[in-house]
Structure formats: structure tokens, C-alpha cells
Design a protein around this motif. Structure first.
Motif, PDB file in Angstrom:
ATOM      1  N   MET A 147       6.336   3.023  -1.169  1.00  8.75           N
ATOM      2  CA  MET A 147       7.594   3.194  -0.712  1.00  8.75           C
ATOM      3  C   MET A 147       8.545   2.086  -0.219  1.00  8.75           C
ATOM      4  O   MET A 147       7.697   1.063   0.195  1.00  8.75           O
ATOM      5  N   PHE A 148       9.631   1.925  -0.002  1.00  8.60           N
ATOM      6  CA  PHE A 148      10.215   0.632   0.635  1.00  8.60           C
ATOM      7  C   PHE A 148      10.651   1.281   1.889  1.00  8.60           C
ATOM      8  O   PHE A 148      11.009   2.298   2.345  1.00  8.60           O
ATOM      9  N   GLY A 149      10.232   0.378   3.130  1.00 10.32           N
ATOM     10  CA  GLY A 149      10.229   0.714   4.404  1.00 10.32           C
ATOM     11  C   GLY A 149       9.016   0.083   5.339  1.00 10.32           C
ATOM     12  O   GLY A 149       8.472  -1.009   4.752  1.00 10.32           O
ATOM     13  N   CYS A 201       8.474  -5.808   6.355  1.00  8.28           N
ATOM     14  CA  CYS A 201       8.562  -4.440   5.296  1.00  8.28           C
ATOM     15  C   CYS A 201       7.945  -4.394   4.295  1.00  8.28           C
ATOM     16  O   CYS A 201       7.909  -5.529   3.717  1.00  8.28           O
ATOM     17  N   TYR A 202       7.884  -3.427   3.832  1.00 13.10           N
ATOM     18  CA  TYR A 202       7.699  -3.276   2.264  1.00 13.10           C
ATOM     19  C   TYR A 202       8.901  -3.304   1.299  1.00 13.10           C
ATOM     20  O   TYR A 202       9.740  -2.364   1.533  1.00 13.10           O
ATOM     21  N   PRO A 212       0.620  -1.219  -0.036  1.00 11.25           N
ATOM     22  CA  PRO A 212      -0.016   0.040   0.107  1.00 11.25           C
ATOM     23  C   PRO A 212       0.717   1.227   0.084  1.00 11.25           C
ATOM     24  O   PRO A 212       2.094   1.122   0.562  1.00 11.25           O
ATOM     25  N   VAL A 213       0.316   2.367  -0.563  1.00 15.94           N
ATOM     26  CA  VAL A 213       0.968   3.672  -0.342  1.00 15.94           C
ATOM     27  C   VAL A 213       0.856   4.286   0.804  1.00 15.94           C
ATOM     28  O   VAL A 213      -0.162   4.208   1.534  1.00 15.94           O
ATOM     29  N   PRO A 214       1.908   4.541   1.632  1.00 17.63           N
ATOM     30  CA  PRO A 214       2.143   4.941   2.934  1.00 17.63           C
ATOM     31  C   PRO A 214       1.371   6.154   3.081  1.00 17.63           C
ATOM     32  O   PRO A 214       1.535   6.833   2.096  1.00 17.63           O
ATOM     33  N   ASN A 237      12.676   1.399   9.887  1.00 13.76           N
ATOM     34  CA  ASN A 237      12.076   1.335   8.669  1.00 13.76           C
ATOM     35  C   ASN A 237      11.671   2.469   8.012  1.00 13.76           C
ATOM     36  O   ASN A 237      10.662   2.622   7.297  1.00 13.76           O
ATOM     37  N   ASP A 238      12.428   3.612   8.181  1.00 20.15           N
ATOM     38  CA  ASP A 238      12.139   4.889   7.610  1.00 20.15           C
ATOM     39  C   ASP A 238      12.098   4.795   5.980  1.00 20.15           C
ATOM     40  O   ASP A 238      12.828   4.057   5.387  1.00 20.15           O
TER      41      ASP A 238
END
Length: 326
Positions: free
Chosen positions: A169-171, A279-280, A160-162, A185-186
């Protein structure tokens, strides 16, 4: 053992339970299993005679809880709750959902995690080589999916889109823990940056904080982050021109964190996973721990790769796999 009001409040809002005050007052908390980081419990909530419960034969409802008085548990349980729900939202039959987490009201300073019950009485660490393992008997009432099929779906479904961002995003929205090690996980737009900084460098710095600095180890890790990670994971290279899309990964998937069980204690026996540190990320990242500790046979991987293609450059897959074992 009496339920803490914080647990009672979460159970009272469970959509498939809708318990009466009498049911909650009769609920029991008993020790169940064990954990190196927390006390673990089975919660039993009796069904009402007039209940429209989804439990078989109007049977009691069961839930699982962890608790710990250690301050790091607040972060650990928040991360595990978010991880379970991220996986469950994509493949509901792969893991139980978390109902919530927080601090006990009657025992301030003690933290908890509350999830659906996962009955592992039919526990098995063998991996099916095809979906045929879920055919026949009562199992045909379940998802009908093998573990390979479930993980392939997880790893091919965009994350999903944060909140606050316009694209995936990755995190991850919260800090997670692998064992007792916190993982920052920023969010990053670059997978190479996330893996190099939020995983490799973060683990190095955590180890240095505990054990002191080793100059040679730091030199090697910095070289991997500065040379190998960009070589294999840089934007415009990994995944070709289109790049890769973040997906939910379990993050700590080894033989000890998978099995066979009934989620919610009802329905069919399913291939399941637990104790995630999600995590993503890059779907292939999951294979790092899976390959390092074993427990996933050739049949599993054959089926998995028939559903989830290796990313370009395909000829560098083995190099990426070795990098992800670090």
C-alpha cells in the motif's frame, strides 16, 4: 554523562555488542554535533578484553542518540526510527539502523532516538557518477555501490505488505515529520489519492492552522489536487495497465541529508543518507526534493536512470517531476 536506563536497556540487547553490566556502567555520553530540534550525543561503550566484537581491533563501540523535551519529539523520533529501518532493511549500506526510541526513564517527558553510529569524518557532498568511486583502498571492502546504485535498488524493491493488508500500500506505518511538520501516512491503495490528500492537502491545512487561510492559495492547491494529480497520477494511467508498486522513499533527500561515512564506525567509507522522512510511495517522488535543492549532478542521474526506468507515460515524466516539487 551517565546513560539513562532506557538507553542502557536498548544497548544491552544489541546483537553484535552483547555488553556486560561492567561495560554498560562504563559507557559514556558526550555532546556531539548539533540539531535545531534536539540535543545530539555520541555514546561510547568500551569493549571487553574477551569480546568477540566485530569492531576493528576490539575498539570501543559507538552509537548516536538524539533527545528532546518537546512533546512533538515523540512523533518525530518514532517516524525517523521507522524510516531509517525501512531504508536499512532494503539497502543496509545506505543508512544506519535505529536501535529504538522512547521516553527517558530518569527524565520523564524527554524523548530519545538511538541509532547506529555514522562516522561522517570523511564527509563529502559530491555525488559519484559511477560505481568506480568505491574502488581502491579500504573502500573495496564495502558494498562497492555508488549512491545512484543504492537509490536505484531502494526505488525498485517493492515495499513490504503492511500488517492487516493483503498487498503493498501507499503510506507508512507511522506518522513522519519533514522538518517539524507532521506528515499523515494513512495507507491508500491509490498513489494519486495519497499524494493529493496526505501530502498536498495535508501541508495546506497545516499551514492554514499556523498562519490562517489564504483563499487564493487554497483555490490553487485544490485545483492541483482535483485536476493535475488525477491527470498525471491516476490509477490505470501512471505506470500503464500494470500501474506502479509502492517502494520505500527517503522523503527528504537533499544535499544536506547525504554524505560519505562509516556505518557503525567500521568498515569502508560508503555513500550514505540520513534524516529520512520515509513512506511507501512512487520512486520518482524522491526526485522532487532532489531536483528542487540540487546536489545531484548529471552523472548521478545518468547512472540512476540506467538502473531505474522512468514509469509510463515516459513523455510525462517532466510534468510529474514538477508536480513532486510542490
Amino acid at each position: 554523562m551517565k546513560l539513562d536506563p532506557a538507553l542502557t536497556r536498548l544497548l544491552s540487547t544489541h546483537p553484535s555488542l552483547s555488553p556486560s553490566p561492567q561495560q554498560l556502567s562504563a559507557a559514556t555520553l558526550t555532546s556531539h554535533g548539533g540539531s535545531g530540534f534536539a540535543s545530539t550525543f555520541k555514546i561510547t561503550v568500551p569493549s571487553s578484553p574477551s569480546s568477540q566484537s566485530s569492531a576493528p581491533n576490539n575498539a570501543p563501540h559507538h552509537f548516536f542518540a538524539k533527545s528532546s523535551p518537546n512533546p512533538p519529539a515523540a512523533t518525530m523520533f518514532a517516524g525517523e526510527a521507522a524510516s531509517l529501518n525501512a531504508i536499512h532493511s532494503v539497502v543496509p549500506s545506505l543508512c544506519p539502523a535505529a536501535l529504538g526510541h522512547g521516553e527517558m526513564e530518569d527524565s520523564p517527558g524527554t524523548y530519545f532516538l538511538l541509532t547506529e553510529w555514522l562516522d561522517l569524518s570523511a564527509r563529502s557532498f559530491s555525488s559519484p557518477s559511477s560505481s568506480s568511486s568505491s574502488k581502491g583502498g579500504e573502500e573495496d571492502q564495502g558494498s562497492g555501490m555508488s549512491l545512484a546504485q543504492k537509490l536505484a535498488r531502494l526505488h525498485t524493491t517493492p515495499a513490504p505488505v503492511p500488517e492487516g493488508y493483503e498487498k503493498p500500500m501507499f503510506g507508512f506505518p507511522v506518522t513522519t515529520c519533514c522538518g517539524d511538520t507532521p506528515q499523515p501516512n494513512d495507507f491508500c491503495s491509490s498513489w494519486g489519492e495519497f499524494y493529493g490528500e496526505r501530502r498536498l492537502m495535508a501541508i495546506l491545512e497545516r499551514g492554514e492552522g499556523r498562519n490562517g487561510r489564504d483563499k487564493e492559495l487554497r483555490r490553487l492547491v485544490e485545483r492541483v489536487v482535483g485536476e493535475v494529480v488525477p491527470r498525471l497520477l491516476r490509477d490505470g494511467h501512471l505506470g500503464g495497465e500494470k500501474g506502479i508498486v509502492p517502494v520505500v522513499v527517503h522523503g527528504d533527500l537533499w544535499a544536506g541529508n547525504k554524505g560519505r561515512g562509516r556505518i557503525g564506525g567500521r568498515g569502508a567509507v560508503e555513500e550514505v543518507v540520513f534524516d529520512p522522512s520515509a513512506c511507501y510511495g512512487h520512486g520518482e517522488f524522491e526526485g522532487g526534493i532532489m531536483n528542487m535543492f540540487g546536489g545531484f549532478d548529471r552523472g548521478f542521474w545518468r547512472e540512476y536512470w540506467s538502473l531505474a526506468e522512468k514509469d509510463e507515460p515516459v513523455e510525462e515524466y517532466e510534468d510529474r517531476a514538477k508536480l513532486y516539487e510542490l
